[in-house]
Scaffold this motif. Structure first.
Motif, PDB file in Angstrom:
ATOM      1  N   ARG A  84      41.371  27.683 125.568  1.00 53.65           N
ATOM      2  CA  ARG A  84      40.833  28.720 124.685  1.00 53.65           C
ATOM      3  C   ARG A  84      39.416  28.387 124.249  1.00 53.65           C
ATOM      4  O   ARG A  84      38.535  29.242 124.241  1.00 53.65           O
ATOM      5  CB  ARG A  84      41.699  28.852 123.433  1.00 53.65           C
ATOM      6  N   ASN A 124      37.153  36.773 119.643  1.00 56.76           N
ATOM      7  CA  ASN A 124      36.548  36.741 120.964  1.00 56.76           C
ATOM      8  C   ASN A 124      35.038  36.512 120.945  1.00 56.76           C
ATOM      9  O   ASN A 124      34.477  36.029 121.900  1.00 56.76           O
ATOM     10  CB  ASN A 124      36.825  38.035 121.715  1.00 56.76           C
ATOM     11  N   PRO A 151      41.133  35.255 126.128  1.00 58.91           N
ATOM     12  CA  PRO A 151      41.156  34.129 127.074  1.00 58.91           C
ATOM     13  C   PRO A 151      41.866  34.454 128.396  1.00 58.91           C
ATOM     14  O   PRO A 151      42.014  33.594 129.258  1.00 58.91           O
ATOM     15  CB  PRO A 151      41.917  33.033 126.314  1.00 58.91           C
ATOM     16  N   GLN A 165      53.299  46.049 125.551  1.00 55.87           N
ATOM     17  CA  GLN A 165      52.524  45.114 126.362  1.00 55.87           C
ATOM     18  C   GLN A 165      53.448  44.525 127.414  1.00 55.87           C
ATOM     19  O   GLN A 165      54.571  44.143 127.096  1.00 55.87           O
ATOM     20  CB  GLN A 165      51.945  44.013 125.477  1.00 55.87           C
ATOM     21  N   LYS A 177      59.768  37.939 119.278  1.00 56.36           N
ATOM     22  CA  LYS A 177      58.763  37.241 118.467  1.00 56.36           C
ATOM     23  C   LYS A 177      59.059  37.577 117.019  1.00 56.36           C
ATOM     24  O   LYS A 177      59.078  38.758 116.699  1.00 56.36           O
ATOM     25  CB  LYS A 177      57.369  37.715 118.837  1.00 56.36           C
ATOM     26  N   ILE A 201      54.011  36.460 121.992  1.00 57.75           N
ATOM     27  CA  ILE A 201      53.957  37.407 123.110  1.00 57.75           C
ATOM     28  C   ILE A 201      53.404  36.697 124.350  1.00 57.75           C
ATOM     29  O   ILE A 201      54.002  36.733 125.415  1.00 57.75           O
ATOM     30  CB  ILE A 201      53.136  38.656 122.729  1.00 57.75           C
ATOM     31  N   GLU A 202      52.272  36.030 124.174  1.00 63.19           N
ATOM     32  CA  GLU A 202      51.708  35.285 125.303  1.00 63.19           C
ATOM     33  C   GLU A 202      52.463  33.966 125.475  1.00 63.19           C
ATOM     34  O   GLU A 202      53.139  33.499 124.568  1.00 63.19           O
ATOM     35  CB  GLU A 202      50.221  34.987 125.035  1.00 63.19           C
TER      36      GLU A 202
END
Ligand code: XMP
Length: 526
Positions: free
Chosen positions: A300, A361, A407, A447, A518, A523-524
């Motif tokens: 990251r 970001n 990322p 998603q 979650k 999620i990721e």
């Protein structure tokens, strides 16, 4: 127009959102706003909640002119205390914390002769569930006021001076935890203030465009990063509508985007939307820095810092070129597609400036480059941004796109990132999304994506055993991305997708479905 005066509650923006839902136009200003400085007269005023006690010596107070305007006023939580404070300083009995769900009763109450069912609660049941979050408590009614609601812990959960049309409520009608709160706001804004219900997203867009033009001036230029996601695309198109080619969009290809993403974004933004876009292919630079790095936080950091370096280099180039064109001036502004949920602090009454959370970001970039921020979407929620996107002529498939993390695929590849692994996730992801779209499920899912697991596993390809990769598929349903549930596919769909990925993506020998909610999962995958 309804004027919303903000005392710093985390819910104040929800008041403006509820008013927008009623098509009522509102403006939110700091609570210390001097009325003499306004060029318009509001139809009504809402005083928000806030973290203070009206007793505190440094407690914020509204301009006393507010009470001379002769317009209806609704005080929510701190706002109620503020109304009471202005009607006699002895009406407050000190702090009493109350937080959470409460049962509100809106029937006339025995101990108060003037108690009545208020116009504020028209059309509501006698008992309703409300969300309380307040400190101070009233000890007696200010003169001319009557109780209009009680709750278990608050004998003065609602007060009113019907003649003056001043209302105060201890609970928060603007939050979803007060299911019928919208009716209270509607009663106030539409029935009591008689505000017109003719405000639309289209009107918001036009007003924002005018604001940008005024802010940037006739020659000023703006730069901004785009990612291909909804927020940055809508912000970029809005900016383009406002100042045309004096807006310069930059997309950095970090090598961990979805398959053909940079090409497609270039096509949509440039050809489709006419936005002035530069795509910087920095994939080699990113991949060489990422080589051999497995720690997710390190990945990251590398991506974030390199992004800033590259963007800065590019922005300097653009600024230099842009400033040489005789018709335009300096690049002074930086566009950010921040949405309301990204903004943690509400407008601070302590100073004229707005406190902003820098987006993860592009964190720190504007300060570093000495640029001022423009955030045209900062009052909006995702669904409103999508609506604005449609109004701006952005194609529906783009406006409804699932989010994609800054990322990129680097946090969807567990362990180190290699070109082969990137190819595998890209191809698997493409198949998964293609099948989701074909089955008509894309909009039901919040998603969905493919990720590459750590390690290898054995499979048979042809007559040979292959030590191949493991793909995990994840699809979630969520409204705020803070909590999420796995989407339930039927087994035919799952088999079809697993079969296609196993057969079509070279190097994959197993496909798993990840269905943890979650929390405890995220999620990721990271
Ligand atoms: P997690 O994995 O934390 O993700 O449950 C919640 C949402 O945030 C997205 N995400 C990011 N988006 N930059 C982004 O723009 C990031 O660094 C980032 N990390 C996670 C994720 O895709 C999900 O929608």
């Amino acid at each position: 127009t309804i004027l919303v005066l903000d005392f710093g509650s985390q819910y104040t923006h929800l008041i403006t959102r509820r008013l927008r839902e009623l098509n009522v136009y509102s403006e939110m200003l700091p609570c210390t706003q001097k009325l003499a400085d306004l060029s318009w007269k509001p139809k009504g005023i809402i005083l928000s909640g806030g973290p203070y006690s009206v007793y505190a010596p440094d407690a914020p107070h509204v301009d006393p002119e507010v009470f001379k305007l002769d317009v209806p006023i609704l005080g929510i939580c701190y706002g109620l205390q503020e109304i009471a404070w202005h009607h006699g300083k002895d009406v407050l009995a000190g702090e009493q914390r109350e937080y959470g769900h409460a049962a509100l009763n809106i029937h006339p109450h025995g101990d108060n002769k003037q108690a009545h069912v208020s116009r504020l609660f028209e059309g509501l049941p006698n008992d309703m569930d409300v969300w309380m979050s307040h400190g101070d408590k009233l000890s007696r009614m200010p003169d001319g006021f009557a109780t209009i609601a009680t709750s278990t812990h608050s004998p003065y959960a609602g007060i009113a001076h019907e003649e003056k049309e001043y209302y105060g409520i201890q609970f928060h009608p603007e939050v979803t935890h007060t299911p019928k709160g919208g009716v209270v706001i509607k009663n106030f804004a539409v029935n009591i203030c008689k505000a017109q219900q003719n405000w639309t997203m289209e009107a918001f867009k036009d007003k924002e465009i005018m604001r940008i033009r005024k802010l940037v001036g006739e020659k000023g230029q703006v730069i901004g990063a785009v990612s291909g996601g909804v927020d940055s695309t809508v912000a970029a198109k809005l900016m383009h509508e406002a100042i045309g080619d004096r807006f310069h969009a930059v997309m950095v290809d970090n090598g961990v985007l979805r398959k053909d993403e940079a090409k497609q974004v270039k096509k949509t933004l440039t050809e489709g939307l006419g936005v002035n876009l530069t795509v910087v292919d920095a994939s080699k630079r990113f991949l060489s820095l990422l080589k051999g790095v497995s720690d997710p936080e390190k990945k990251r950091k590398i991506i974030g810092n390199t992004f800033i370096e590259i963007f800065e280099e590019e922005a300097k180039k653009i600024a230099k070129e842009a400033e040489n064109t005789p018709k335009a001036g300096k690049v002074e502004y930086f566009l950010q597609g921040t949405l309301y949920p990204d903004v943690i602090e509400s407008i601070s009454f302590k100073g004229p400036s707005v406190t902003i959370k820098t987006h993860h970001n592009v964190g720190g970039l504007p300060e570093k480059m000495n640029l001022k921020l423009i955030e045209p979407l900062r009052e909006l929620f995702k669904d409103e941004v999508r609506k604005m996107g449609v109004d701006l002529g952005i194609p529906a498939h783009l406006v409804g796109r699932h989010p994609f993390p800054g990322p990129g695929l680097a946090i969807r590849i567990i362990g180190d990132v290699t070109p082969e692994k990137i190819r595998i996730v890209q191809e698997a992801d493409l198949i998964f999304i293609e099948e989701i779209r074909k089955a008509g499920l894309y909009d039901e899912i919040s998603q969905a994506f493919a990720a590459l697991m750590a390690g290898r596993s054995v499979g048979v390809v042809g007559d040979n055993r292959l030590h191949g990769y493991i793909i995990a598929l994840r699809a979630v349903v969520t409204t705020d991305f803070m909590t999420a549930d796995a989407y339930e596919f039927d087994s035919a769909f799952r088999k079809r997708v697993a079969g296609r990925i196993g057969n079509e993506v070279q190097g994959v020998v197993r496909v798993l479905y990840e269905e943890t909610s979650k929390p405890p999962s995220t999620i990721e995958f990271e």
